[in-house]
Every structure is written in structure tokens, then in C-alpha cells.
Scaffold this motif. Structure first.
Motif, short mmCIF file in Angstrom:
data_model
loop_
_atom_site.label_atom_id
_atom_site.label_comp_id
_atom_site.label_asym_id
_atom_site.label_seq_id
_atom_site.Cartn_x
_atom_site.Cartn_y
_atom_site.Cartn_z
N ARG A 30 24.49 47.60 42.79
CA ARG A 30 25.02 48.36 43.92
C ARG A 30 25.85 49.56 43.44
O ARG A 30 25.87 50.60 44.06
CB ARG A 30 25.90 47.44 44.76
N ALA A 31 26.54 49.36 42.33
CA ALA A 31 27.45 50.39 41.83
C ALA A 31 27.70 50.15 40.36
O ALA A 31 27.45 49.05 39.83
CB ALA A 31 28.77 50.36 42.61
N GLN A 33 30.57 51.12 37.05
CA GLN A 33 31.87 51.64 36.67
C GLN A 33 31.90 51.79 35.15
O GLN A 33 31.35 50.96 34.43
CB GLN A 33 32.97 50.68 37.14
N TYR A 48 33.53 55.56 38.85
CA TYR A 48 32.93 54.54 39.71
C TYR A 48 31.89 55.26 40.54
O TYR A 48 32.20 56.21 41.24
CB TYR A 48 33.99 53.89 40.60
N GLU A 90 27.80 46.16 39.51
CA GLU A 90 27.92 45.16 40.57
C GLU A 90 26.54 44.87 41.15
O GLU A 90 25.87 45.78 41.66
CB GLU A 90 28.84 45.68 41.67
N ASN A 95 27.10 40.47 44.57
CA ASN A 95 28.38 41.14 44.31
C ASN A 95 29.00 40.78 42.96
O ASN A 95 30.14 41.15 42.70
CB ASN A 95 29.40 40.84 45.42
N ILE A 97 29.86 41.03 39.07
CA ILE A 97 30.03 42.18 38.18
C ILE A 97 29.62 41.78 36.78
O ILE A 97 30.06 40.76 36.26
CB ILE A 97 31.48 42.68 38.20
N GLY B 97 34.82 43.10 50.74
CA GLY B 97 33.37 43.14 50.82
C GLY B 97 32.79 42.96 49.44
O GLY B 97 33.07 42.01 48.74
N GLY B 98 31.98 43.89 49.02
CA GLY B 98 31.52 43.87 47.64
C GLY B 98 32.70 44.05 46.71
O GLY B 98 33.80 44.34 47.16
N ALA B 99 32.50 43.85 45.46
CA ALA B 99 33.63 43.89 44.53
C ALA B 99 34.30 45.25 44.53
O ALA B 99 35.50 45.35 44.35
CB ALA B 99 33.17 43.53 43.12
N GLY B 100 33.51 46.30 44.72
CA GLY B 100 34.12 47.63 44.73
C GLY B 100 34.65 48.01 43.38
O GLY B 100 34.41 47.35 42.36
#
Lengths: 109, 113
Positions: A30-31, A33, A48, A90, A95, A97, B97-100
Motif C-alpha cells: 500500500r505504501a 517508507q 513516505y 505496508e 497492513n 509492515i 487504519g492502515g499502519a501509515g
């Protein structure tokens, strides 16, 4: 880690030169970092990203979720850029990491 | 800037002793994490928490316990420390929410003799 393959594991640059670090992902993320572990052992947030690219000074990062990779470009490397760089991603599915194993960068005069 | 504070920053313990690493965050983040980082490895997740009263096992929980008594505080407990637990430990907090984005503390270097 199994879900994140970071390369290279070690990198040596002369001041003023540049290179790129890369993280490949085995699953959809999803993302991402990026961090640098400095000489004091602290983890410094660099970027990020949920998509696209970001630039900050001599650093630029890109993240392509569909192609499952992220890159960190360093240009005009300085001595203080030395350290260990980590990517962390992530997973979209749960979710969680996942971290890469790090790239040890040494910048030489 | 989000603030995560760890203590102690350095600790020397004896084998079999009890060690408690503390973490405080002032960001009102629900999620908090404890990782250890060893040379040649990425950060490995020990325990994490979704909020006060919650603790979850991460990837390498054996030999560790965790406690989340409040939104702000998350502790990592080694009841019987062993030399293999010599490492640098990082606490992190993240958004809802998601870990962010994760915000890390400065690390706690633990040496078990």
C-alpha cells in the motif's frame, strides 16, 4: 525479509557521485517508507509514499505499487549521507509492515 | 513532528535478569510497535499494539512480553534476559487504519552479559 528484497546490501560512493537503492516486493504494498540509520543509531525518516515520486534535496524516491518496487536515488553524495538505509513497505492485504535488510552506504572523500 | 521517546537509551543486563524497555508517544497514534535491529537484518517485529490494553505477537515474540497500559505507553519486557537478546531495540508509533507512516524512537541499545 521474505516480502522485501533490498539491493544492494552495500554501496560505496565517492563524494559528488550518485546511485540508486531498490526494494522489490513479492506482494502488493500500500505504501513504502525509507529510513536512514545514522551514526548515532537513530532512524531518520526520509520518505513516505503511497504512490508516485517525492524529492527532498539530493534524495528522490519513487514507488510503483503495480510493478512492486520502490527506489531511492541519491545524487551528489556527501560524507554525512553515510549510514544504513532501509525501506519498509505496508502490505495491502493485512497492513503488516515488512522491512528490507538494509543497504550500508559509505561515502568516501 | 511526531515524537516517540524510548528509555533507557543504553542498558547492560546480566543473563537471567529482568529488563523493561519503555516507549512513550505524544502523537495519539493507535498503533505502536517494538522492533529489534541486528547487523545484516532489517527491523524485525517483536510485538505490536492496536491501542491501550492490546498486545499482539509479531514475527519474533519468543522471550519477550509487551504491555500497553495507555495510548501513550508501550513497554517491552524481557523476564529472563539472554545474550541472544543483545540488540538495538526500536519503538515506533503509526497512524490509524492502515499502519501509515511510522515514527521511530531513537533506539535502545541492550547488552546482555
Amino acid at each position: 525479509g521474505d516480502q522485501v528484497e533490498q539491493s544492494p546490501s552495500a554501496l560505496s560512493l565517492h563524494e559528488g557521485t550518485g546511485s540508486a537503492l531498490r526494494c522489490n516486493f513479492t506482494t502488493t504494498m500500500r505504501a513504502v517508507q525509507w529510513f536512514r540509520k545514522n551514526s548515532r543509531g537513530s532512524l531518520i525518516n526520509l520518505f513516505y509514499l503511497a504512490s508516485g515520486t517525492k524529492e527532498n534535496g539530493r534524495l528522490k524516491s519513487a514507488f510503483d505499487s503495480k510493478e512492486r518496487y520502490s527506489t531511492l536515488h541519491i545524487r551528489d553524495a556527501q560524507l554525512e549521507d553515510s549510514g544504513t538505509y532501509f525501506c519498509a513497505a505496508e502490505a495491502t492485504s493485512n497492513n503488516r509492515i515488512f522491512f528490507g535488510d538494509g543497504t550500508q552506504l559509505v561515502v568516501k572523500p | 513532528e511526531a515524537a516517540v521517546t524510548q528509555s533507557p537509551r543504553n542498558k547492560v543486563a546480566v543473563t537471567g535478569g529482568k529488563v523493561t524497555l519503555s516507549c512513550n508517544q505524544t502523537n495519539n497514534h493507535n498503533n505502536m510497535y517494538w522492533y529489534r535491529q541486528d547487523t545484516g537484518h532489517g527491523l524485525r517485529l517483536i510485538h505490536y499494539s492496536y491501542g491501550a490494553g492490546s498486545t499482539e505477537k509479531g514475527d519474533i515474540p519468543d522471550g519477550y512480553k509487551a504491555s500497553r497500559p495507555s495510548q501513550e505507553n508501550f513497554s517491552l519486557i524481557l523476564e529472563l534476559a539472554t545474550p541472544s537478546q543483545t540488540s538495538v531495540y526500536f519503538c515506533a508509533s503509526g497512524g490509524t487504519g492502515g499502519a501509515g507512516q511510522l515514527y521511530f524512537g531513537e533506539g535502545s541499545k541492550l547488552t546482555v552479559l
